[in-house]
Design an enzyme around this catalytic site. Structure first.
Site, PDB file in Angstrom:
ATOM      1  N   TRP A 107       0.801  -1.220   0.000  1.00 23.18           N
ATOM      2  CA  TRP A 107       0.000   0.000   0.000  1.00 23.18           C
ATOM      3  C   TRP A 107       0.836   1.273   0.000  1.00 23.18           C
ATOM      4  O   TRP A 107       0.317   2.349  -0.275  1.00 23.18           O
ATOM      5  CB  TRP A 107      -0.898   0.022   1.241  1.00 23.18           C
ATOM      6  CG  TRP A 107      -0.163  -0.324   2.505  1.00 23.18           C
ATOM      7  CD1 TRP A 107      -0.135  -1.542   3.115  1.00 23.18           C
ATOM      8  CD2 TRP A 107       0.689   0.536   3.277  1.00 23.18           C
ATOM      9  NE1 TRP A 107       0.669  -1.500   4.229  1.00 23.18           N
ATOM     10  CE2 TRP A 107       1.200  -0.236   4.352  1.00 23.18           C
ATOM     11  CE3 TRP A 107       1.083   1.872   3.179  1.00 23.18           C
ATOM     12  CZ2 TRP A 107       2.067   0.286   5.310  1.00 23.18           C
ATOM     13  CZ3 TRP A 107       1.965   2.398   4.118  1.00 23.18           C
ATOM     14  CH2 TRP A 107       2.440   1.615   5.174  1.00 23.18           C
ATOM     15  N   HIS A 132      -3.561  -6.375  -5.199  1.00 23.64           N
ATOM     16  CA  HIS A 132      -3.050  -5.214  -4.478  1.00 23.64           C
ATOM     17  C   HIS A 132      -3.388  -5.326  -2.988  1.00 23.64           C
ATOM     18  O   HIS A 132      -4.126  -6.208  -2.561  1.00 23.64           O
ATOM     19  CB  HIS A 132      -3.641  -3.930  -5.072  1.00 23.64           C
ATOM     20  CG  HIS A 132      -2.663  -2.802  -5.151  1.00 23.64           C
ATOM     21  ND1 HIS A 132      -1.788  -2.510  -4.126  1.00 23.64           N
ATOM     22  CD2 HIS A 132      -2.411  -1.888  -6.116  1.00 23.64           C
ATOM     23  CE1 HIS A 132      -1.050  -1.472  -4.462  1.00 23.64           C
ATOM     24  NE2 HIS A 132      -1.394  -1.074  -5.668  1.00 23.64           N
ATOM     25  N   GLY A 183       6.546  -6.733   0.257  1.00 28.50           N
ATOM     26  CA  GLY A 183       5.795  -6.738   1.511  1.00 28.50           C
ATOM     27  C   GLY A 183       6.682  -7.111   2.675  1.00 28.50           C
ATOM     28  O   GLY A 183       7.888  -6.864   2.676  1.00 28.50           O
ATOM     29  N   GLU A 205      10.771  -8.411  -2.489  1.00 34.98           N
ATOM     30  CA  GLU A 205      11.332  -7.187  -1.905  1.00 34.98           C
ATOM     31  C   GLU A 205      10.643  -7.020  -0.568  1.00 34.98           C
ATOM     32  O   GLU A 205       9.449  -6.734  -0.501  1.00 34.98           O
ATOM     33  CB  GLU A 205      11.089  -5.992  -2.836  1.00 34.98           C
ATOM     34  CG  GLU A 205      11.959  -4.784  -2.491  1.00 34.98           C
ATOM     35  CD  GLU A 205      11.296  -3.853  -1.498  1.00 34.98           C
ATOM     36  OE1 GLU A 205      11.526  -4.047  -0.279  1.00 34.98           O
ATOM     37  OE2 GLU A 205      10.559  -2.963  -1.924  1.00 34.98           O
ATOM     38  N   CYS A 239      10.404   1.423   2.033  1.00 32.77           N
ATOM     39  CA  CYS A 239      11.298   0.292   2.320  1.00 32.77           C
ATOM     40  C   CYS A 239      12.751   0.736   2.410  1.00 32.77           C
ATOM     41  O   CYS A 239      13.515   0.236   3.240  1.00 32.77           O
ATOM     42  CB  CYS A 239      11.147  -0.778   1.238  1.00 32.77           C
ATOM     43  SG  CYS A 239       9.490  -1.473   1.140  1.00 32.77           S
ATOM     44  N   GLU A 337      12.556  -3.346  11.790  1.00 35.72           N
ATOM     45  CA  GLU A 337      12.330  -2.220  10.889  1.00 35.72           C
ATOM     46  C   GLU A 337      11.308  -1.276  11.505  1.00 35.72           C
ATOM     47  O   GLU A 337      10.228  -1.701  11.909  1.00 35.72           O
ATOM     48  CB  GLU A 337      11.827  -2.727   9.532  1.00 35.72           C
ATOM     49  CG  GLU A 337      11.527  -1.621   8.540  1.00 35.72           C
ATOM     50  CD  GLU A 337      10.986  -2.155   7.220  1.00 35.72           C
ATOM     51  OE1 GLU A 337      11.091  -1.431   6.215  1.00 35.72           O
ATOM     52  OE2 GLU A 337      10.454  -3.286   7.199  1.00 35.72           O
TER      53      GLU A 337
END
Length: 433
Positions: A107, A132, A183, A205, A239, A337
């Site tokens: 998203w 999506h 994701g 990724e 990311c 993260e």
């Protein structure tokens, strides 16, 4: 799902026989439609996930540029490559499509993420089935409408709203030939396991915790400006954002002070009408909750929160941009993260310590090194365990720049010439004398 797979399989038989020139013209038209519909498209993602309107417009422009790039480079990137044959005759490596592909997209960049997967594969001749993120259905439908309006045949591009179980069923189906996912690590591991069980090619990724090393600076305030703007772009939900800022001790105190000044005093704002004194919401209540838990955990164990870190209760998904120092290995923020607007700053005393801190992570997406001595910065950057290393810039971004990582950040590449090499049959054609 059966109807979707059947349509994609039938469409593949025709689309792969369509001339490269025709597929290229279609890609160019897609690029034009993104540009023509920029106002509508930008507003849609600002409403759906809270992105500031100016950044939404930049994303639409980037998506348009990606389709234009692959259209321009199509003949070059798909050209047959003749290789030397020691047996006589003629040997050629052909670049051919492999069949229907599934894209599982996030998203945070609803158009850009799709464009970098779809553009090269559409031109190659691979039909796309696109699942999506659940939180951006309007964006998903807008993309599908653009492709259909550009003349993409039925079955060559299909948007689906699917459950995890339906996705697993599709991955197991022999008609599907590859999967690309952007994701979380958890999602990537699950899809990779399913794909591996059925011998499917997969590109992953999976995010990162990118090191951003500042060895020195002629203007510390300007260096802090660049670091801050990078960290809060898309409210830190990128990311390859600079999630671990590593600063040499000579400028560390001033650098942190400058970041704190920028974070202090900001207030929640409307993403459709932001000012320099306001910030936009994050994508969801869950995203805010997770980020707050990570920062609170660090503070409870001795880290220092210099500014920010406040939520707005029930009035929106807001988390005020923050500056955090003193993070140590026993804290979640050290290894996890932080997918939000938190600048975590570490102090280093040498280039070697900066490299050690940078590489002490399960992630390996990107990294950047800054110094007035470009050779020094390049020498440090060359030792980063990442898929993308930059010198004296936060990141090298553009349709021509390959994107992807190593370690837990995933594998495979998108964008640039490498983006057309993932889902392709590099077939050897040998013609004997």
């Amino acid at each position: 799902m059966e109807a979707v797979l059947a349509a994609a399989t039938e469409a593949f038989a025709e689309w792969k026989r369509t001339s490269l020139e025709s597929r290229t013209r279609t890609a160019l038209r897609i690029s034009e439609l993104f540009a023509e519909r920029i106002d509508e498209l930008a507003r849609t993602i600002s409403i759906e996930m809270g992105k500031p309107l100016s950044e939404s417009e930049e994303e639409v422009e980037f998506a348009s540029a990606i389709f234009a790039y692959y259209a321009e480079k199509a003949a070059e990137l798909t050209a047959d490559r003749e290789i030397e044959s020691y047996s006589g005759g003629r040997a050629v490596i052909e670049h051919l499509p492999i069949g229907p592909l599934l894209g599982i997209m996030p998203w945070n960049f609803p158009y850009y993420q799709v464009a970098r997967f779809v553009a090269p594969n559409l031109i190659l001749g691979n039909p796309i089935i696109l699942k999506h993120a659940e939180s951006c259905p309007r964006s998903a439908l807008a993309i599908e409408q653009i492709l259909h309006d550009a003349g993409v045949p039925v079955g060559v591009y299909t948007n689906i709203f699917a459950t995890h179980e339906q996705v697993a069923t599709m991955i197991a189906d022999p008609r599907l030939r590859g999967i690309s996912l952007t994701g979380s690590e958890r999602a990537g591991a699950a899809v990779a396991e399913q794909a591996g069980a059925h011998l499917k090619k997969v590109v992953l990724e999976l995010g990162g915790s990118d090191p951003y090393i500042v060895l020195d600076a002629e203007d510390v305030a300007a260096a802090a400006d660049t670091a801050w703007e990078t960290r809060v772009y898309n409210m830190g939900q990128a990311c390859n954002s600079n999630k671990r800022i590593i600063v040499h001790e000579d400028i560390y105190d001033v650098f942190v002070q400058q970041l704190t000044v920028r974070a202090a005093g900001l207030r929640p704002g409307d993403p459709l009408a932001l000012t320099s004194e306001t910030y936009s919401p994050m994508s969801s209540r869950g995203a805010v909750r997770l980020l707050k838990e990570q920062v609170d955990d660090a503070v409870s164990k001795g880290a220092r929160l210099h500014a920010g870190g406040e939520t707005s209760g029930s009035s929106g998904f807001y988390y005020s941009p923050a500056v955090l120092t003193g993070v140590t290995p026993e804290m979640r923020a050290y290894s996890e993260e932080l997918f939000g607007p938190v600048a975590v700053v570490y102090k280093c005393r040498s280039d070697e310590e900066a490299i050690r801190l940078a590489n002490e992570s399960q992630y390996g997406l990107g990294g950047a090194v800054f110094s007035v001595d470009t050779e020094r910065a390049a020498a440090v950057a060359s030792q980063l365990e990442v898929g993308m290393a930059s010198v004296n810039t936060p990141a090298a971004e553009g349709p021509e720049m390959p994107f992807g990582g190593v370690k837990n950040s995933g594998y495979g590449r998108e964008l640039g010439p490498l983006g057309m090499d993932e889902f392709v049959n590099k077939r050897l054609l040998y013609i004997a004398d």
